[in-house]
Scaffold this motif. Sequence first.
Motif, PDB file in Angstrom:
ATOM      1  N   ILE A   1       0.840  -1.210   0.000  1.00 33.75           N
ATOM      2  CA  ILE A   1       0.000   0.000   0.000  1.00 33.75           C
ATOM      3  C   ILE A   1       0.869   1.251   0.000  1.00 33.75           C
ATOM      4  CG2 ILE A   1      -1.701   1.325   1.328  1.00 33.75           C
ATOM      5  CD1 ILE A   1      -2.804  -1.345   2.351  1.00 33.75           C
ATOM      6  N   ALA A   2       1.934   1.225   0.811  1.00 30.47           N
ATOM      7  CA  ALA A   2       2.856   2.371   0.848  1.00 30.47           C
ATOM      8  C   ALA A   2       3.498   2.590  -0.510  1.00 30.47           C
ATOM      9  CB  ALA A   2       3.924   2.140   1.919  1.00 30.47           C
ATOM     10  N   LEU A   3       3.909   1.505  -1.172  1.00 27.73           N
ATOM     11  CA  LEU A   3       4.544   1.625  -2.480  1.00 27.73           C
ATOM     12  C   LEU A   3       3.573   2.182  -3.517  1.00 27.73           C
ATOM     13  CD1 LEU A   3       6.968   1.193  -4.312  1.00 27.73           C
ATOM     14  CD2 LEU A   3       6.232  -1.181  -4.645  1.00 27.73           C
ATOM     15  N   LEU A   4       2.326   1.730  -3.502  1.00 25.72           N
ATOM     16  CA  LEU A   4       1.329   2.238  -4.457  1.00 25.72           C
ATOM     17  C   LEU A   4       1.082   3.733  -4.231  1.00 25.72           C
ATOM     18  CD1 LEU A   4      -1.260  -0.692  -4.529  1.00 25.72           C
ATOM     19  CD2 LEU A   4       0.326  -0.019  -6.350  1.00 25.72           C
ATOM     20  N   ALA A   5       0.997   4.141  -2.952  1.00 21.63           N
ATOM     21  CA  ALA A   5       0.819   5.568  -2.660  1.00 21.63           C
ATOM     22  C   ALA A   5       2.023   6.368  -3.146  1.00 21.63           C
ATOM     23  CB  ALA A   5       0.612   5.776  -1.158  1.00 21.63           C
ATOM     24  N   GLY A   6       3.228   5.825  -2.934  1.00 20.17           N
ATOM     25  CA  GLY A   6       4.431   6.499  -3.398  1.00 20.17           C
ATOM     26  C   GLY A   6       4.477   6.615  -4.909  1.00 20.17           C
ATOM     27  N   LEU A   7       4.065   5.562  -5.605  1.00 19.65           N
ATOM     28  CA  LEU A   7       4.045   5.607  -7.068  1.00 19.65           C
ATOM     29  C   LEU A   7       3.031   6.623  -7.575  1.00 19.65           C
ATOM     30  CD1 LEU A   7       4.314   1.782  -7.880  1.00 19.65           C
ATOM     31  CD2 LEU A   7       6.063   3.526  -8.250  1.00 19.65           C
ATOM     32  N   GLY A   8       1.907   6.759  -6.858  1.00 24.39           N
ATOM     33  CA  GLY A   8       0.919   7.768  -7.231  1.00 24.39           C
ATOM     34  C   GLY A   8       1.478   9.169  -7.131  1.00 24.39           C
TER      35      GLY A   8
ATOM     36  N   ILE B   1       0.772  11.093   3.340  1.00 26.69           N
ATOM     37  CA  ILE B   1       0.232  10.660   4.638  1.00 26.69           C
ATOM     38  C   ILE B   1       0.042   9.148   4.638  1.00 26.69           C
ATOM     39  CG2 ILE B   1      -1.699  10.900   6.235  1.00 26.69           C
ATOM     40  CD1 ILE B   1      -2.162  13.704   5.037  1.00 26.69           C
ATOM     41  N   ILE B   2      -0.583   8.635   3.564  1.00 26.72           N
ATOM     42  CA  ILE B   2      -0.791   7.190   3.447  1.00 26.72           C
ATOM     43  C   ILE B   2       0.554   6.475   3.320  1.00 26.72           C
ATOM     44  CG2 ILE B   2      -1.785   5.374   1.985  1.00 26.72           C
ATOM     45  CD1 ILE B   2      -4.016   7.325   1.292  1.00 26.72           C
ATOM     46  N   PHE B   3       1.450   7.068   2.528  1.00 25.18           N
ATOM     47  CA  PHE B   3       2.765   6.450   2.327  1.00 25.18           C
ATOM     48  C   PHE B   3       3.492   6.273   3.655  1.00 25.18           C
ATOM     49  CE2 PHE B   3       7.347   6.985   1.834  1.00 25.18           C
ATOM     50  CZ  PHE B   3       7.655   5.952   0.959  1.00 25.18           C
ATOM     51  N   MET B   4       3.584   7.337   4.454  1.00 22.07           N
ATOM     52  CA  MET B   4       4.325   7.261   5.701  1.00 22.07           C
ATOM     53  C   MET B   4       3.628   6.364   6.723  1.00 22.07           C
ATOM     54  SD  MET B   4       7.206   8.692   5.425  1.00 22.07           S
ATOM     55  CE  MET B   4       7.666   8.538   7.153  1.00 22.07           C
ATOM     56  N   LEU B   5       2.297   6.436   6.779  1.00 24.64           N
ATOM     57  CA  LEU B   5       1.565   5.609   7.732  1.00 24.64           C
ATOM     58  C   LEU B   5       1.807   4.129   7.469  1.00 24.64           C
ATOM     59  CD1 LEU B   5      -0.528   5.152   9.970  1.00 24.64           C
ATOM     60  CD2 LEU B   5      -2.321   5.373   8.227  1.00 24.64           C
ATOM     61  N   PHE B   6       1.640   3.707   6.228  1.00 24.39           N
ATOM     62  CA  PHE B   6       1.790   2.278   5.923  1.00 24.39           C
ATOM     63  C   PHE B   6       3.256   1.863   5.832  1.00 24.39           C
ATOM     64  CE2 PHE B   6      -2.631   2.864   4.824  1.00 24.39           C
ATOM     65  CZ  PHE B   6      -3.198   1.684   5.275  1.00 24.39           C
TER      66      PHE B   6
ATOM     67  N   PHE C   1      10.743  13.402   9.715  1.00 27.65           N
ATOM     68  CA  PHE C   1       9.287  13.468   9.607  1.00 27.65           C
ATOM     69  C   PHE C   1       8.680  14.064  10.868  1.00 27.65           C
ATOM     70  CE2 PHE C   1       4.993  11.444   9.462  1.00 27.65           C
ATOM     71  CZ  PHE C   1       4.566  12.071   8.308  1.00 27.65           C
ATOM     72  N   PHE C   2       9.285  13.827  12.024  1.00 34.38           N
ATOM     73  CA  PHE C   2       8.826  14.411  13.277  1.00 34.38           C
ATOM     74  C   PHE C   2       8.874  15.935  13.194  1.00 34.38           C
ATOM     75  CE2 PHE C   2       9.567  16.154  17.485  1.00 34.38           C
ATOM     76  CZ  PHE C   2       8.672  15.479  18.289  1.00 34.38           C
ATOM     77  N   LEU C   3      10.002  16.481  12.749  1.00 37.54           N
ATOM     78  CA  LEU C   3      10.136  17.932  12.620  1.00 37.54           C
ATOM     79  C   LEU C   3       9.177  18.478  11.571  1.00 37.54           C
ATOM     80  CD1 LEU C   3      14.032  18.204  12.785  1.00 37.54           C
ATOM     81  CD2 LEU C   3      12.396  18.736  14.604  1.00 37.54           C
ATOM     82  N   PHE C   4       8.960  17.709  10.501  1.00 35.73           N
ATOM     83  CA  PHE C   4       8.010  18.132   9.481  1.00 35.73           C
ATOM     84  C   PHE C   4       6.598  18.204  10.045  1.00 35.73           C
ATOM     85  CE2 PHE C   4       4.829  16.788   6.332  1.00 35.73           C
ATOM     86  CZ  PHE C   4       4.952  17.806   5.396  1.00 35.73           C
ATOM     87  N   MET C   5       6.217  17.227  10.880  1.00 37.92           N
ATOM     88  CA  MET C   5       4.868  17.216  11.456  1.00 37.92           C
ATOM     89  C   MET C   5       4.666  18.406  12.399  1.00 37.92           C
ATOM     90  SD  MET C   5       3.652  13.291  12.129  1.00 37.92           S
ATOM     91  CE  MET C   5       4.957  12.888  13.272  1.00 37.92           C
ATOM     92  N   VAL C   6       5.698  18.745  13.179  1.00 45.06           N
ATOM     93  CA  VAL C   6       5.604  19.933  14.044  1.00 45.06           C
ATOM     94  C   VAL C   6       5.358  21.174  13.204  1.00 45.06           C
ATOM     95  CG1 VAL C   6       6.881  21.436  15.615  1.00 45.06           C
ATOM     96  CG2 VAL C   6       7.019  18.954  15.891  1.00 45.06           C
ATOM     97  N   ASP C   7       6.143  21.323  12.149  1.00 44.81           N
ATOM     98  CA  ASP C   7       6.002  22.474  11.258  1.00 44.81           C
ATOM     99  C   ASP C   7       4.641  22.479  10.576  1.00 44.81           C
ATOM    100  OD1 ASP C   7       7.370  24.723   9.607  1.00 44.81           O
ATOM    101  OD2 ASP C   7       6.650  23.340   8.067  1.00 44.81           O
ATOM    102  N   ARG C   8       4.206  21.309  10.127  1.00 46.70           N
ATOM    103  CA  ARG C   8       2.920  21.221   9.413  1.00 46.70           C
ATOM    104  C   ARG C   8       1.757  21.575  10.320  1.00 46.70           C
ATOM    105  NH1 ARG C   8      -0.485  22.362   7.126  1.00 46.70           N
ATOM    106  NH2 ARG C   8      -1.669  21.464   5.408  1.00 46.70           N
ATOM    107  N   TYR C   9       1.794  21.168  11.571  1.00 52.06           N
ATOM    108  CA  TYR C   9       0.699  21.478  12.478  1.00 52.06           C
ATOM    109  C   TYR C   9       0.687  22.959  12.831  1.00 52.06           C
ATOM    110  CZ  TYR C   9      -2.538  21.256  16.376  1.00 52.06           C
ATOM    111  OH  TYR C   9      -3.608  21.477  17.213  1.00 52.06           O
TER     112      TYR C   9
END
Length: 723
Positions: free
Chosen positions: A267-274, A299-304, A321-329
């Motif tokens: 699932i992660a690979l399919l999301a990444g290919l998309g 979001i789907i890529f990182m979760l799976f 990704f942790f620092l990215f999530m802080v910035d994104r929020y």
Amino acid sequence: MDSRSRSVAERSSKEEGASINRIQLIIMALIIVLSVGYIFIWIMISTNVYKQGWLPKIKAQTNTSTFFGTQGTNMLIYTFPVLFIAVLSCVYLHFGKKRNLHATLLGNGGGKKGSGDSWKRPVVIRGLGIVSRIELAFLVMFIALLVWSFSNYLHNGFANVTPASAAESGEKVWQAKLDRAAVRLGLVGNICLAFLFFPVTRGSSILQVFGLTSEASIKYHIWLGHIAMTLFTAHGICYIIYWAVTHQISEMLKWAKTNISNVAGEIALLAGLGMWATTFPRIRRKMFELFFYTHHLYIIFMLFFVLHVGISFAFYMLPGFFLFMVDRYLRFLQSRQGVRLVSARTLPCETVELNFSKTKGLTYNPTSIVFVNVPSISKFQWHPFTISSSSYLEPERLSVVIKGEGSWSKKLYHILSSPSGVDHLDVSVEGPYGPASTHFLRHDLLVMVSGGSGITPFISIIKEMMYANEKCQTPEILLISAFKNSSDLTMLDLLIPITTLPSEFSNLKLQIEAYITRENQPISPETSNKNITALWFKPKPSDSPITPVLGQNNWLWLAAIVSSSFIIFLLLIAILNRYYIYPIDKNTNKIYSLSSKTTLNILILCISIIISSTLAFLWNKKQNAMESKQIQSLEGATPVNSPNSWFYNADRELESLPQHKISLSTNVHYGERPDLKRILFERKESSVGVLVCGPKKLRHEVANICSSGLAANLHFESISFSW
């Protein structure tokens, strides 16, 4: 008495500056040591020295904990150093903000002309675009790291593959090697993933402490993304082939309880290919909305991906990704607030200047950008635009220039230029984001080469020079602008802010050479109809000036958010492991599901970020509200029409010194393009800063001239916001 007091104050200021410099040097030294150590770990991770020598000793000290278990080792080695570097970088940047304007413009060591300039010279490479020599060197070293890691992984993985060992597992030798090669491709891809989110963290302290910005680092994200997806795709294809030839195709549907989950990886690979499919330039530029929405599959890529490898292994890649999530929020919290749009200027070349109200405490450097959202056009689309104002020259205004080149910007222009007009426009912003410092004052001459709307970042630089001109010596400025039509000349009027005082223009050494490429002669004023219209908007009570999302001490607050959210995460995870997961795992009849454990870790991580970020944001929002109340409401301002462009009314009496100054400094050339090679090589100043922004062909032409080595005084700097 006054002179003595002044002398004491100056001495105190110098001592404070020297003290700040010493602190920054110590912090920077520590950051460099930690960064080198972090890179060294990635170099050694594929070797037997690390796996058989160092790692077992570290695990012996950390894996015995009932609070963190196996994931404690990876948090200690891979996550903690990066977050510590981020916190130290915040402290370093906080002290850097205490410098005066002159030091800010010079940047770190900006007074040293020519230091390291040979490494900064541009190189134009097909497929990569314009890169400096130091960027190319780091890219080569990163590729070497990937090759080194893959070769070590393969050598160590193939060492135990023999005909006898393959026969025991019912495989052929090549099949066993294919299995091990597939695993190693994924491991090398993880190195790219570990660095993938650093360049797109817009408010990153790590980028800024090394003199980078997110918009300038997008190309690194693109490079890493292409390499990572190539490796992950090869990883998936190799496994599909392996399962097919060994008659284990059912493995594709397996979601193991305590091991690698194949379905989650697929699932992660399919999301990444998309995502990957829409990132190539032709698709991205022609169908930007498709690219924009598809990219949220991350979001789907990182979760799976985390569900695929498990939370313990995910800590290898999690810090970025942790620092990215802080910035994104934090960006999400800022974007919920409607901002006060004071006025707009519409130009006949389908260009709009938006002027927002801002607090005086919000400062930014030239070439900074903001992301703008207009819900009446699209509730979900955010577009980046260069700030065209100066936070010092216009302390209560923030302006952006938007050229009508896409469907979104054209809709905005039609709304603001419609005969019926609008008295209010709902707008939200994220930012500003930009460099921590600039070094334009270190040059004797600034040559700015622009094509079309590429003039926008230079407007902010020129305005900054207007302000700095009153404080210190500024370089001469030569602006070379190429436009398609004469109507585009009205963009030069944006050099004059609505609230400008004439004194700022008096001593500025500015020369403008404008080239109209598709017209051979001027258009008569009677037929030109080149009006610039100013619109004034009525604010809503809910609208507020643009404020720093984390207040005046934003870097200290960011350091507090990063450290506190990670501490909250550690505390909650320790409680979860010790009193819930550990008792189940130690029960001989039960084993806690790896997917459930991973999901709980992800949930707790998000909760930790939300708690710390929300508290910091609300506290600073309260402080910002006090400052916002002091800004007078502009409601009731009289809507007026600006006069026609000065270029089309050369015979009329000029109404102000700024217009007069700019008109006298401008030469317009029709039916020709600038001879950039001749213009640049003719400049004999000891240090010439060459800045270019515009179409790719123009940027490459200027880069080739500056990298030719025929003029050692040319120092190139590309300002490109087209990914």
